[in-house]
Design a protein around this motif. Structure first.
Motif, PDB file in Angstrom:
ATOM      1  N   ASP A  84     -41.951  43.645 -28.676  1.00  0.00           N
ATOM      2  CA  ASP A  84     -43.039  42.920 -29.338  1.00  0.00           C
ATOM      3  C   ASP A  84     -43.216  43.432 -30.757  1.00  0.00           C
ATOM      4  N   TRP A  85     -43.665  42.531 -31.620  1.00  0.00           N
ATOM      5  CA  TRP A  85     -43.967  42.920 -32.996  1.00  0.00           C
ATOM      6  C   TRP A  85     -45.206  42.172 -33.448  1.00  0.00           C
ATOM      7  N   LEU A  86     -46.281  42.893 -33.655  1.00  0.00           N
ATOM      8  CA  LEU A  86     -47.486  42.321 -34.236  1.00  0.00           C
ATOM      9  C   LEU A  86     -47.304  42.356 -35.746  1.00  0.00           C
ATOM     10  N   VAL A  87     -46.872  41.241 -36.313  1.00  0.00           N
ATOM     11  CA  VAL A  87     -46.517  41.174 -37.731  1.00  0.00           C
ATOM     12  C   VAL A  87     -47.746  41.345 -38.607  1.00  0.00           C
ATOM     13  N   ASN A  88     -48.794  40.606 -38.291  1.00  0.00           N
ATOM     14  CA  ASN A  88     -50.073  40.702 -38.983  1.00  0.00           C
ATOM     15  C   ASN A  88     -51.137  40.166 -38.041  1.00  0.00           C
ATOM     16  N   GLN A  89     -52.337  39.943 -38.527  1.00  0.00           N
ATOM     17  CA  GLN A  89     -53.420  39.556 -37.636  1.00  0.00           C
ATOM     18  C   GLN A  89     -53.308  38.135 -37.110  1.00  0.00           C
ATOM     19  N   THR A  90     -52.332  37.374 -37.590  1.00  0.00           N
ATOM     20  CA  THR A  90     -52.195  35.999 -37.113  1.00  0.00           C
ATOM     21  C   THR A  90     -50.807  35.659 -36.586  1.00  0.00           C
ATOM     22  N   VAL A  91     -49.869  36.599 -36.642  1.00  0.00           N
ATOM     23  CA  VAL A  91     -48.490  36.322 -36.192  1.00  0.00           C
ATOM     24  C   VAL A  91     -48.030  37.433 -35.252  1.00  0.00           C
ATOM     25  N   TRP A  92     -47.506  37.029 -34.124  1.00  0.00           N
ATOM     26  CA  TRP A  92     -47.022  37.950 -33.083  1.00  0.00           C
ATOM     27  C   TRP A  92     -45.682  37.420 -32.586  1.00  0.00           C
ATOM     28  N   GLN A  93     -44.686  38.289 -32.443  1.00  0.00           N
ATOM     29  CA  GLN A  93     -43.367  37.860 -31.977  1.00  0.00           C
ATOM     30  C   GLN A  93     -42.910  38.707 -30.799  1.00  0.00           C
ATOM     31  N   ARG A  94     -42.110  38.102 -29.939  1.00  0.00           N
ATOM     32  CA  ARG A  94     -41.530  38.829 -28.800  1.00  0.00           C
ATOM     33  C   ARG A  94     -40.094  38.373 -28.568  1.00  0.00           C
ATOM     34  N   GLY A  95     -39.182  39.327 -28.495  1.00  0.00           N
ATOM     35  CA  GLY A  95     -37.795  39.043 -28.142  1.00  0.00           C
ATOM     36  C   GLY A  95     -37.481  39.706 -26.813  1.00  0.00           C
ATOM     37  N   THR A  96     -36.765  38.987 -25.940  1.00  0.00           N
ATOM     38  CA  THR A  96     -36.486  39.504 -24.594  1.00  0.00           C
ATOM     39  C   THR A  96     -35.043  39.245 -24.201  1.00  0.00           C
ATOM     40  N   ARG A  97     -34.365  40.298 -23.753  1.00  0.00           N
ATOM     41  CA  ARG A  97     -33.041  40.156 -23.145  1.00  0.00           C
ATOM     42  C   ARG A  97     -33.219  40.096 -21.631  1.00  0.00           C
TER      43      ARG A  97
END
Length: 259
Positions: A229-242
């Motif tokens: 997971d990466w909380l980029v900023n207060q409005t964008v969140w990303q998740r990559g999963t293998r």
């Protein structure tokens, strides 16, 4: 366009250039082992038929070194590339061989990468985590305290609060790429905190809003996943999963959430 060539073109478009990062190696207990600077240089030729790769390392003791890799040639690359993330790693758990998962998430000129490495017996050995920026180093985030409770360990927590404290109203899309480079259309997905995923998974939260969830032990013939997971900023969140099933690696999924 041929799927393999499309994958190569995303590599050229989104992941070439000079990436400046602070790399930190952590133990499975969430303790810092060592930290160093690295510039990853991916230089494509004018026609983008080849990409030349060098890593330039600078260590705390003043030592520097450069590692040069064999050129990547169109369309050969071991990574699976999407617009906002890519991944590569072991495709099967093999007795007597090490196993690793490498997931990189991208937002504009920033990157966040987390690597989980397992030993020959399938036991988790360590993590390597590095935020990067295209073109120059960013100011390092000051190291904070460490809190440890069972499988929940918080290491160098970033200034951003956890996503659920910002808002519970994350809206997202999910896209999947398979080992044969088939990319699915984006579909609507629901945000689920890492802490709500399988209880027996190890979860660590690092600096710069980067987190990881993975099993402490991997075994051949057993389903599992590794999520970053990466909380980029207060409005964008990303998740990559293998994702792995009983036969091995099946897909890489990328979820992008916004408030």
């Amino acid at each position: 366009m041929d799927r393999k060539l499309q994958n190569w073109k995303k590599f050229c478009q989104y992941y070439s250039g000079d990436l400046y990062g602070i790399w930190t190696r952590y133990s499975t207990a969430g303790e810092v082992i060592e930290s160093w600077r690295c510039i990853r240089s991916f230089r494509p030729t004018a026609d983008c038929h080849e990409i030349h790769h060098q890593n330039h390392y600078s260590y705390a003791n003043g030592k520097t070194e450069t590692k040069t890799f064999e050129p990547y040639k169109q369309p050969i690359t071991t990574g699976l590339f999407l617009d906002k993330g890519f991944s590569w790693g072991s495709t099967k758990v093999k007795s007597g061989s090490t196993f690793f998962s490498d997931i990189c998430l991208r937002y504009e000129n920033s990157r966040a990468t987390a690597i989980a490495k397992y030993d020959e017996s399938g036991s988790l050995k360590r993590f390597t985590v590095f935020p990067e920026y295209l073109g120059h180093f960013l100011d390092a985030v000051a190291h904070g305290g460490t809190t440890k409770t069972a499988l929940h360990r918080f290491v160098n927590v970033s200034a951003l609060p956890p996503a659920h404290q910002i808002s519970s109203d994350w809206q997202g899309t999910l896209q999947t790429i398979t080992p044969d480079w088939q990319i699915s259309p984006p579909v609507v997905t629901s945000w689920q905190p890492l802490d709500d995923l399988p209880e027996d998974y190890l979860r660590l939260h690092f600096t710069n809003g980067i987190s990881i969830s993975c099993p402490a032990q991997v075994e051949s013939g057993k389903e599992f996943f590794v999520a970053v997971d990466w909380l980029v900023n207060q409005t964008v969140w990303q998740r990559g999963t293998r994702h792995y099933d009983r036969s091995g690696f099946t897909s890489f999924t990328l979820e992008v959430f916004r408030i």
